[in-house]
Scaffold this active site. Structure first.
Site, PDB file in Angstrom:
ATOM      1  N   TRP A  51      37.748  34.579  38.306  1.00  0.00           N
ATOM      2  CA  TRP A  51      38.634  34.245  37.185  1.00  0.00           C
ATOM      3  C   TRP A  51      39.638  35.359  36.925  1.00  0.00           C
ATOM      4  CZ3 TRP A  51      39.504  36.689  32.486  1.00  0.00           C
ATOM      5  CH2 TRP A  51      40.188  35.950  31.522  1.00  0.00           C
ATOM      6  N   HIS A  52      39.211  36.601  37.147  1.00  0.00           N
ATOM      7  CA  HIS A  52      40.077  37.735  36.850  1.00  0.00           C
ATOM      8  C   HIS A  52      41.194  37.894  37.869  1.00  0.00           C
ATOM      9  CE1 HIS A  52      36.860  39.006  34.065  1.00  0.00           C
ATOM     10  NE2 HIS A  52      37.812  39.704  33.484  1.00  0.00           N
ATOM     11  N   GLY A  53      41.028  37.413  39.069  1.00  0.00           N
ATOM     12  CA  GLY A  53      42.102  37.578  40.050  1.00  0.00           C
ATOM     13  C   GLY A  53      41.735  37.002  41.397  1.00  0.00           C
TER      14      GLY A  53
END
Length: 489
Positions: free
Chosen positions: A339-341
């Site tokens: 989700w973060h990258g």
């Protein structure tokens, strides 16, 4: 006159080189203009809703340009499908198809903009092809509002919440500008009743909100942006500095990302509170944690609870045996990392946190027999913070190889010889670091007492605090307004 109009149009148009942020002067000018009109419309519910939705969409346009159309389209699809699936007589299969279509739209948009090049790059690596990345620009905050839309449609499907009566009400929830581009992730069952309640903020809430905004500005515009100047040197030139200097950069980034993201959350919660809306806390002194489980109860709380309710529990949670519990923890944190990258370093970051959580859960029978003495608490905290800080290296570094170089620099080139010169050259940086660590070390109730003091202080004291903070921002600001770290998620 024409020149004035052109300047106004230019000011209100999207500028990719200067997206509107909470830390930008333009936002606060517009917000000061927004509040009197908002206050006049508070007694007229639907006029207020229309006004806030319009301002929120404009705010997103100023932050991400034409992608505001994607946001509006997502809200229309979700709202329409929530009503279609909730009509009397709908079969379970039909409801599931509606749910699947909605999730496919929301997650499909997220997958294309955020992960298309990542998956294509990995496919290219497997087939040894000549890959040229697609020219894709990531919409600001797409991960945040996608998770909100997913939680809404799932909750409607499971009948935890009723679909909103109008699209405007749902659009208010999805586009609410304080939380739109970087959270906290808002949940429908918590937020929608507040819209219908249409409650006015009390005097205490207004001043509490102002206090949170001031705290957020201090964290972001003063501390995070200043200490980032040194941290960036370390991460932009891995291996170019001594082990001690590199270690200071790692510790600095650990504090920077906290001040940056929690500062945004403070401002978002404070702005919402002034408007009469309550957003759930997103940080609770996470660096006090003595184990990873506690850390994830204190860090980015809106994401960790979302992952728990919409990933971990649907996978089976802790209901299907010990081994499955550990696997579910691991899989949930993998999702959190991705989700973060869209990069393997984020997958690794999530996987290591998942593995750490599994190890902690497995060790609880042994840990419970260890006396809770002061040395044990210090060691537990030091071990947890070391683990978290090392993993932040992979989160921040430009590549996997840079992360390895940075960690090797600390391990192989560490020496205290450069401490005197470092202290002399980075005195202000060290002062800011000491302030952050000291505040974290204080009892949590002190932060509540500070807020109570500010709320109860005379208006002249409030004004003085505000003026001092503005002066500090002007004193320590960089050449340009630095974007929030989580702004790109």
């Amino acid at each position: 006159m024409d020149a004035v109009l052109q300047n106004i149009v230019s000011l209100l148009s999207y500028d990719a080189s200067a997206p509107m942020l909470f830390s930008s002067g333009l936002f606060w000018v517009l917000f000061i203009m927004f509040m009197p009109l908002y206050g006049m419309l508070r007694k007229r519910l639907w006029q207020m809703v229309v006004f806030v939705v319009a301002f929120s969409l404009f705010f997103y346009y100023k932050s991400s340009g034409g992608f505001v159309i994607v946001l509006a389209a997502t809200s229309l699809i979700d709202w329409a499908l929530s009503h279609i699936m909730s009509e009397p007589g709908r079969t379970r299969l039909f409801r599931r198809l509606c749910l699947a279509f909605s999730l496919s739209c929301s997650l499909g948009i997220l997958a294309y903009f955020k992960y298309a090049n990542f998956f294509l790059w990995n496919f290219n690596a497997m087939v040894a092809g000549n890959f040229r990345p697609l020219d894709i620009i990531l919409p600001v905050g797409v991960s945040f509002y996608t998770f909100q839309s997913v939680s809404y449609i799932v909750d409607v499907y499971k009948k935890r919440v009723k679909p909103t009566a109008t699209w405007l009400e749902y659009a208010f929830f999805l586009t609410f500008f304080p939380a739109l581009v970087a959270g906290p992730i808002v949940r429908a069952d918590y937020f929608l009743p507040q819209i219908r309640e249409n409650r006015h903020a009390t005097r205490t809430e207004i001043y509490s909100g102002l206090w949170l905004i001031i705290l957020g500005i201090i964290k972001k515009a003063i501390i995070a942006d200043y200490i980032a100047q040194y941290n960036d040197l370390i991460f932009q030139s891995p291996g170019a500095y001594s082990g001690f200097e590199t270690m200071m950069g790692i510790i600095g980034y650990t504090m920077q990302i906290y001040c940056d993201f929690s500062g945004y959350s403070d401002m978002a919660i404070g702005i919402a509170l002034i408007m009469g809306f309550r957003l759930a806390p997103n940080f609770r002194f996470p660096y006090k944690s003595r184990n990873l489980s506690e850390f994830w109860h204190r860090w980015h709380i809106s994401l960790s609870t979302w992952l728990r309710d919409y990933v971990y529990i649907p996978l089976g949670g802790n209901r299907k045996g010990t081994a499955r519990t550990y696997l579910n923890n691991f899989a949930t944190m993998l999702v959190g990392g991705l989700w973060h990258g869209a990069a393997w370093k984020f997958v690794f970051w999530g996987a290591m946190h998942g593995a750490g959580l599994a190890v902690h859960k497995a060790s609880r029978p042994v840990l419970s027999r260890i006396p809770d003495t002061f040395p044990v608490r210090v060691f537990s905290w030091l071990l947890t913070m070391s683990f978290v800080a090392v993993l932040w290296v992979f989160f921040r570094a430009d590549s996997w190889s840079d992360s390895v170089i940075i960690l090797r620099s600390v391990a192989n080139g560490f020496s205290f010889d450069c401490v005197p010169s470092f202290v002399a050259a980075r005195t202000v940086w060290l002062i800011f670091m000491i302030v952050i660590i000291t505040v974290h070390a204080l009892p949590e109730k002190i932060s509540g007492k500070a807020c109570e003091w500010f709320v109860g202080s005379p208006w002249l004291v409030k004004l003085l605090v505000f003026v001092i903070v503005v002066q500090l921002v002007l004193e320590f600001r960089g050449e340009s307004v630095a974007p929030f770290i989580y702004f790109r998620f």
